[in-house]
Every structure is written in structure tokens, then in C-alpha cells.
Design an enzyme around this catalytic site. Sequence first.
Site, PDB file in Angstrom:
ATOM      1  N   ASN A   1     -12.558  -2.657  -0.547  1.00  0.00           N
ATOM      2  CA  ASN A   1     -11.648  -2.830   0.581  1.00  0.00           C
ATOM      3  C   ASN A   1     -12.350  -2.438   1.875  1.00  0.00           C
ATOM      4  O   ASN A   1     -12.682  -1.264   2.056  1.00  0.00           O
ATOM      5  CB  ASN A   1     -10.409  -1.948   0.415  1.00  0.00           C
ATOM      6  CG  ASN A   1      -9.533  -1.994   1.656  1.00  0.00           C
ATOM      7  OD1 ASN A   1      -8.921  -3.018   1.927  1.00  0.00           O
ATOM      8  ND2 ASN A   1      -9.499  -0.910   2.418  1.00  0.00           N
ATOM      9  N   GLU A   2     -12.599  -3.415   2.708  1.00  0.00           N
ATOM     10  CA  GLU A   2     -13.142  -3.142   4.056  1.00  0.00           C
ATOM     11  C   GLU A   2     -14.381  -2.251   4.002  1.00  0.00           C
ATOM     12  O   GLU A   2     -14.640  -1.490   4.942  1.00  0.00           O
ATOM     13  CB  GLU A   2     -12.089  -2.457   4.941  1.00  0.00           C
ATOM     14  CG  GLU A   2     -10.864  -3.265   5.208  1.00  0.00           C
ATOM     15  CD  GLU A   2      -9.965  -2.643   6.264  1.00  0.00           C
ATOM     16  OE1 GLU A   2     -10.226  -1.505   6.707  1.00  0.00           O
ATOM     17  OE2 GLU A   2      -8.989  -3.309   6.661  1.00  0.00           O
TER      18      GLU A   2
ATOM     19  N   GLU B   1       0.858  -1.185   0.000  1.00  0.00           N
ATOM     20  CA  GLU B   1       0.000   0.000   0.000  1.00  0.00           C
ATOM     21  C   GLU B   1       0.891   1.230   0.000  1.00  0.00           C
ATOM     22  O   GLU B   1       1.915   1.274   0.693  1.00  0.00           O
ATOM     23  CB  GLU B   1      -0.909   0.031   1.230  1.00  0.00           C
ATOM     24  CG  GLU B   1      -1.677   1.357   1.338  1.00  0.00           C
ATOM     25  CD  GLU B   1      -2.999   1.272   2.071  1.00  0.00           C
ATOM     26  OE1 GLU B   1      -3.160   0.377   2.904  1.00  0.00           O
ATOM     27  OE2 GLU B   1      -3.871   2.127   1.781  1.00  0.00           O
TER      28      GLU B   1
ATOM     29  N   CYS C   1      -7.213   1.255   2.137  1.00  0.00           N
ATOM     30  CA  CYS C   1      -8.022   2.488   2.171  1.00  0.00           C
ATOM     31  C   CYS C   1      -7.659   3.418   1.030  1.00  0.00           C
ATOM     32  O   CYS C   1      -8.493   4.176   0.541  1.00  0.00           O
ATOM     33  CB  CYS C   1      -7.823   3.208   3.494  1.00  0.00           C
ATOM     34  SG  CYS C   1      -8.503   2.286   4.868  1.00  0.00           S
TER      35      CYS C   1
HETATM   36  O1  AHR Z   1      -2.922  -1.495   6.241  1.00  0.00           O
HETATM   37  C1  AHR Z   1      -3.346  -0.219   6.598  1.00  0.00           C
HETATM   38  C2  AHR Z   1      -4.840  -0.045   6.421  1.00  0.00           C
HETATM   39  O2  AHR Z   1      -5.515  -0.929   7.248  1.00  0.00           O
HETATM   40  C3  AHR Z   1      -5.377  -0.361   5.061  1.00  0.00           C
HETATM   41  O3  AHR Z   1      -5.317   0.704   4.198  1.00  0.00           O
HETATM   42  C4  AHR Z   1      -6.800  -0.706   5.312  1.00  0.00           C
HETATM   43  O4  AHR Z   1      -7.305  -1.601   4.380  1.00  0.00           O
HETATM   44  C5  AHR Z   1      -6.786  -1.215   6.716  1.00  0.00           C
HETATM   45  O5  AHR Z   1      -7.737  -0.611   7.503  1.00  0.00           O
END
Ligand code: AHR
Length: 666
Positions: A391-392, A51, A261
Site C-alpha cells: 500500500n503506497e 479501512e 496504511c
Molecule cells: O485513506 C486514508 C489513508 O490514505 C490510507 O490509509 C492510506 O493508504 C492513504 O494514505
Amino acid sequence: MKYLKQTIDFLIILMLIASNATAQNINSSAETNAATHGKKISPDLFGIFFEDISYAADGGLYAELIQNRSFEYSPSDKDNWSKNDNWNSFTAWKYAAEGYGYGTISLETTSPLNANNLHYVVLNMEEEGQGGVGLKNAGFDGIVIKAGEQYNFSVFVRQLSDNAIPIQVKLLDKKGTEIGNASFSTQTKGWKKYNATITASQSEDSASLLIVAKAKGKLALDVVSLFPQQTFKNRPNGLRADLAQTIADLKPKFMRFPGGCLVHGDGLGNMYRWKNTIGPVEQRVQQRNIWNYHQTVGLGYFEYFQFCEDIGAKPLPVLAAAVSCQNSGGTWRIGGTGQRALPINEMKNYIQDVLDLIEYANGPATSTWGAKRAAAGHPKPFHLEYIGIGNEDKITPEFKERFKMIYDAVRSKHPEITLVGTVGPGPAGEDYEQGWKFADQLAVPIIDEHYYEKPEWFLRNNLRYDDYNRSKSKVYVGEYASKGNSLFNALAEAAYMTALERNGDVVKMSSYAPLLAQKNHTSWNPNLIYFTNTAIMTTVNYYVQQLFSVNEGDVYFPGIVSAPLSDTEKNIFASSCVKNVETGDIIIKLVNTDSTTVQAQVDLSGFGSINPDATCSILTGNPMAENTFKNPKNIVPKTVAFTAGKSFTYDAPAYSLTVIRVKTIN
Ligand code: AHR
């Protein structure tokens, strides 16, 4: 009262039975269900998740040495909580008038290089003096230069006055002494890219780059770039070689990118759009990074695919499910203004973007998007197999509607692609439940689970996947970490990874998170690899990931390791046995998270002939110890020769991960 006591006794017995059932290892249902001859497990079990967080890309893996090269930094690149207030077009730049020259600089936008790169600097040289008038860039906390190495410099210039203007570029050490230079002269009044090579005469960890005009006149500058020629695999627009190699050394089977995120973004306008990140760097659409800095997207989708190929990892791009982060305008701690969804009338284009990505990665060089890949230097396909959607995300009706639209379109046009869905940010809870319910309805092939929990959670939950329904969606443990970088944290993760192997029929992939962090700019802790401009610190957790990844198997064998532990002790010890079909090696992993030795019995009698000359890698030490920049090798694995028998006893040291690798004889 009597009945109440009986009921309590009964409940206690039930709890004891349940705790026995959660006791670690050899009697779990996944084990007993498995045939004694082993079960096939995923060949893609251990990968990485990159990321762009904590300066992982710009100022990190992306080898560009000039910060804010396009003058596109903006005050809105950060949020109210960020400490650094200095976000503007001149961040990292200083006006430089050398040797009594004078003039002015201004930021302009009237005739930009292109519509995606609006800001540029105009230099008006009234008197060039002895050294010229221009700008100096400080890089990302300084520029690291190595003696004898060559650097590719480039800049876009528009000559605004009548005569050609000589330009000089210098690398300066921290005292201002020149350690490399190049010169050229403007050739035209239109925007033109000028390239030069600079050879460094001296090493310097905190150099700056000076670009000066050496005659009276006026010119415009944009996209000032400096790259070491020695990037990873010498790729142009490439990656920092030592950092990329550290990642490559993990031998990941796949790489998820460009983030979690980061992907769904802080509001709809901040959503990561892959098409903005390809093509010539000066045409890419830069934007605020959700982690409160600026992303040039110089490390974009082409570079991600190329890196995956270079390190032998399958690409796993994640695209937003057309909704933004539910914590937009806030944080995961305090919440935010809520999830925003793309208007339905924009979904047709959005879905087309997803389909175009598949063509970009896999289509022939003659196809519209395949041609763009070919133009970037890669006519052959990138062999994309997986795409993550979402994602989440909060599992709202808006999310479900959009996810399904994307899911249906990809399935119908590209049944060869395996889609990965999402079930919220935690190992349980409403989004987890709703997400799984929704995944069941759609029969999503793989579901991405995330958990950041204490080490004890990982030890207690060793049996999490043993009873997962094998006929439902498979699992990708896309983000996990035990909230620390001590040996004990790493061992808790190791114990859990033996469970991932044991359940490698249902858990298809897993990746620790986050992968990278610039030590002085962390948005999140802990991370797997910390770096500065000059050093890389691999955590103890890194060595656990590496020991599992380089010792991955394709077949899991139950009941090979046994240890005489009481039910209350069982969580302290975990083990696995896999076979790598290609090499024929049998690999036994033993994790002891306790303060005393655990004596384990290993029975390899079912494997035919084995070579007694085996190897044993051990990671052990003080459970609270960590690797640091001062002591980066504090806890690292040691590999020694080991004599294996058909059956042997192994004393797993206190606080240790041991990997025994045994060759079979055919
Ligand atoms: O890994 C850091 C963050 O943790 C990522 O962006 C997200 O997917 C999770 O909440």
C-alpha cells in the site's frame, strides 16, 4: 527578440492545442478508438475501501458494545500526538461497589486465558454489601440499548476462592436505573465462558454495563462481551446492522480491506497479520491501530469475507509487501523513521502466510486453512479472486525484492488469483514513476493508484486514463477523494467517475476513501459516511458513489451525449453512456459543475427500440452545501419519471448530476 517572441507564440499555440486535447469528453482518444457499438468495460468498476480508521471497526461497524473487553488496551496504543491519554487496561472501566460493599480489583497476567490475551482482572470481594462488587463498562462513549431487544452477554471467569460465586450483570441507564439483567453462578475453578441473554426493558443511548460478584470470595474476569442479537444478517460476532446496511446500499462490486496504511503498519511489529485475526475472538492477537487507537481485530478476516459475501462484493484483501510504512514513527506530513523491511530469512514464512490466505478463502474444508474457515461456520469457499500486495509503499530495492518474491510465489501456485500492485501515495511523483516502471517489468495485472486532490484537479484530469497504454497493467483507483463533502466536491468526483466509465477497459476498479468515520473520533477527513452511536450521516459524495454503483454498465458507448461548449468551458461538463447487459437498460450520466444550465443533446438512435418511460435521478443544490447530522437529507437525489426519445435535449441544471435510465425493447 523577434525570435523569442515567435518562440513564445509557438509555445502558446502548443499549449492551446494541449488544452484542447485535455478538454472534456466526446473527442478524447479513448472515445474515438472505441467502436461505435461500444466497448466492454469492467463489471467491477465501483466498489468500496474499508479501512479501520476513525473507529471504523471497534466502536463502529463491529457491533461489540463493550470497550476494552479484554483489558488489553495499553498506553502504547496511541502516539504522542493523540489527545486521549487514557489508554490502559482499565480504559472504559470503573470499579463498582454497589450498596456499601467493598473489596479490591487488580490487573493480573500470571495465569491468563491464553498467551494472546494476557491481561485479566481479579476481583476480591471482602464484603459484597447489598449490590455486590465489580466493574462497570461505559462502552464506546456509552452503550446504545433498544427496548425489547435481546443482547448476548458473555464473560470468561476463573473462580479463585473455594465456593461458587453468584454473578449479576445489569444494563443501567444513564441515571443508574436497571434496564435489563442476567445472573449466573461460577461452576469451576478453571477459566470458563459463561453466556447469558439480557432483554432490555427500556431504550437508552448512553447505557453502561455492570458486572458484580455477590458473595465474598475471589475471581478473575476476562473478555466481557455484549452484542445485540440483531446484527447485520444476525451474524454472531457480527456487524452493526444500520451501518452495515448503509454500506450494503452502495451495492459495491468489491470491498478492499482491512486498510491502507493500517496494513503495512507503523514499523514491522505493527504490520497487519491476517492469521492473528481469525478464530475465537479471545484468541486473536490485538494490537495498536496505526491511527492511534486499539484494534481488537474482533472484526477480522473471517468477518470481512463474510460481510463481502453478505453484500455481494468481491473480497479484495490487501497484505503488506513485507515492508512497513515509510512514515513509521512519524506522519505522512512530517515523514518518519523510514520503511523497514522484513529480514529475508523471514520471507519464507511470510510468503506462506499469503499462500495460506488463499487456502483459507478458497481451499476445500478438508485443507488445513480451509478447515479453519469451516470451523468458523463457512465450509464453502469465499471465492477470492483478487489480492493486493502493498500500500503506497516507497519503491525501494527492499520493497521490490520482497514484492517480487511474493508475486512470483502467488503466480506460480495460484495463477487464478489476480494480484494488485502499488505505485505510491500520489497521482505522480517518484514512487508513482518507479512503481509503474517496476509494474511494467513484472507485468503486474492491476496497479493501485491513489489520489486525494482538490475538486479542480479532478475536473482538469478528466482525460487522465484516455491515453493510458491499453497493453500494460490495468488500474485500480483504490483511494481517491476531492478533499471535501460539499456538493461541488461530489460533482467533481462524479465528473471523474464518468471518465472512469469511459476508460472502464483500463480502469478495472475504483473506490472512494475513507469509507467510515465516527464523527467524534476522526483520524482523517473527509469521509464517505459519518456515524455516531445512534445516527448515520451519508455525505453528498455517498450519493454520487451510489448513483454510479447502482447504475453501472458493462458496455460503454461513446458520442451519445454532446453539448455545445467552447474549449474553455468543456471542463465544466462531463457525461457517459453505458449499457447494463443484464437488464438491457441504457444509462446516461450528465454532470454539470457550472453555475448555469448546460443544454445537452442525447442521441439514442443507435440502440434500436427504446421504452419512452424512463427515470431520471437528479442530485443538485447549492454547490457549497453539505449533508450534516442536523440536516442529513440536505442534498439527496430525487428520482422522477422521464420521457425519453430516440433523440432528446436535456437541460442539465446548474451544479447537478443527472442519471437517466432508459429501458430498451427487444
Ligand atoms: O485513506 C486514508 C489513508 O490514505 C490510507 O490509509 C492510506 O493508504 C492513504 O494514505
